[in-house]
Enzyme design. Structure first.
Site, short mmCIF file in Angstrom:
data_model
loop_
_atom_site.label_atom_id
_atom_site.label_comp_id
_atom_site.label_asym_id
_atom_site.label_seq_id
_atom_site.Cartn_x
_atom_site.Cartn_y
_atom_site.Cartn_z
CE LYS A 63 23.38 51.34 143.19
NZ LYS A 63 24.56 51.31 143.92
CE LYS A 93 28.90 58.22 138.76
NZ LYS A 93 28.47 57.41 139.80
CE LYS A 99 36.23 50.32 133.03
NZ LYS A 99 37.13 49.41 133.71
#
Ligand code: SF4
Length: 328
Positions: free
Chosen positions: A111, A194, A197
């Protein structure tokens, strides 16, 4: 009863990947464990968000969980920020966690590499996660394979704290063990590894049958099935076959195997069968969610009671922690 803790981000309405990968398992585990289920809104403020949206997503998540069968009479369901001891214990754990342990975390490195400015919260996220679990002295944490490393850090934190503040041979914090969720990761409708959303490849848990069909119909299948008469291989069709394995009875899964390999079913036939099984399982959840949405006071009451129960346990832990650390 052994104790489990599990948290979920307030991402709004659940999608079927969350449901199959975590929540359905929670519903089963609440029968076997003293279960603490937490909507982790403090974790959600690390990224960008708007306050109104966070409030809405937190409520929608709680509604979805209750509708899915999380039963406040059998477990403790609460919102993280309603129990301030989470951040209190996280601060304490920050003081005994080596920086190197945090910088080594794979999720942090991934990240951080995508961000121009890295916030300290991103680095310290696993410390808050350790506090979430250890505040309830949970010895078991249901996790997906990708979360096992975070749990390892919780064990390091427990070990470090015990070494310093608990008498030898009598650790206060348990070293929580992972309990891998039985359902493997649910593949996205586009075939992406995966369902997420942010990738736009999900089916919402509360979507109508028509909405589900609109998404299921174009979902990717075994590429060798160009025509209905081409023999297929369900193992090359992780989206639809994966969902059959999750929603359809074993007899239907066996039928899919035969009819796909023998080209007796086209992919549309196969998806229609799947849709019926999905709808049979999800209709009661959808109905319950509609009832809860119409009576928001029921959700509020469940979360209030859950926060009170969680706080009683959290406060007892903090009394012990402070006493042993010279803070009380
Ligand atoms: Fe997938 Fe079913 Fe088509 Fe086989 S028949 S490729 S399992 S959708």
């Amino acid at each position: 009863m052994p104790r489990i803790f599990s948290g979920i981000q307030p991402s709004g309405e659940l999608h079927i990947g969350n449901y199959l990968g975590a929540v359905k398992n929670w519903v089963a585990l609440q029968e076997q464990y003293e279960s603490f289920y937490c909507v982790v809104d403090y974790h959600a403020i690390i990224g960008s968000y708007t306050p109104d949206d966070l409030r809405r997503r937190t409520r929608d998540m709680a509604t979805s969980l209750l509708a899915s069968g999380i039963d406040p009479a059998k477990c403790t369901l609460f919102v993280q920020s309603r129990v301030p001891e989470h951040t209190e214990l996280a601060w304490i754990f920050n003081t005994i966690t080596p920086l190197g342990e945090l910088e080594r975390q794979v999720a942090f490195k991934e990240k951080a590499s995508r961000q121009e400015q890295v916030m300290a919260g991103l680095l310290n996220y696993p410390v808050l996660q350790a506090a979430d679990i250890l505040l309830y002295l949970a010895d078991t944490v249901p996790v997906g394979e990708d979360q096992v490393q975070h749990l390892e850090l919780s064990r390091v934190v427990a070990r470090n704290w015990n070494a310093r503040f608990a008498p030898e041979g009598a650790p206060y914090f348990p070293e929580p063990q992972p309990k891998l969720t039985p359902t493997r990761r649910i593949v996205g409708l586009d075939g992406n590894a995966k369902m997420s959303k942010s990738l736009g490849n999900t089916i919402g848990l509360l979507e109508s049958k028509d909405e589900m069909w609109a998404k299921l119909r174009p979902a990717v299948t075994d590429p060798s099935r160009m025509r209905k008469t081409d023999a297929g291989n369900p193992e090359q069709c992780p989206v639809v076959f994966g969902l059959h394995k999750a929603f359809s009875p074993a007899s239907t899964v066996a039928e899919v195997e035969v009819n796909c390999r023998g080209a007796q079913w086209g992919c549309v036939d196969c998806k229609k069968v799947l849709l019926e099984h999905m709808d049979a399982e999800l209709t009661p959840i959808r109905t319950r969610a509609q009832e809860l949405t119409a009576q928001p006071s029921l959700v509020d009451a469940a979360l209030d009671a859950g926060a009170e129960k969680a706080r009683a346990v959290a406060q007892r832990t903090m009394e012990q922690v402070k006493e042993r650390m010279g803070l009380a």
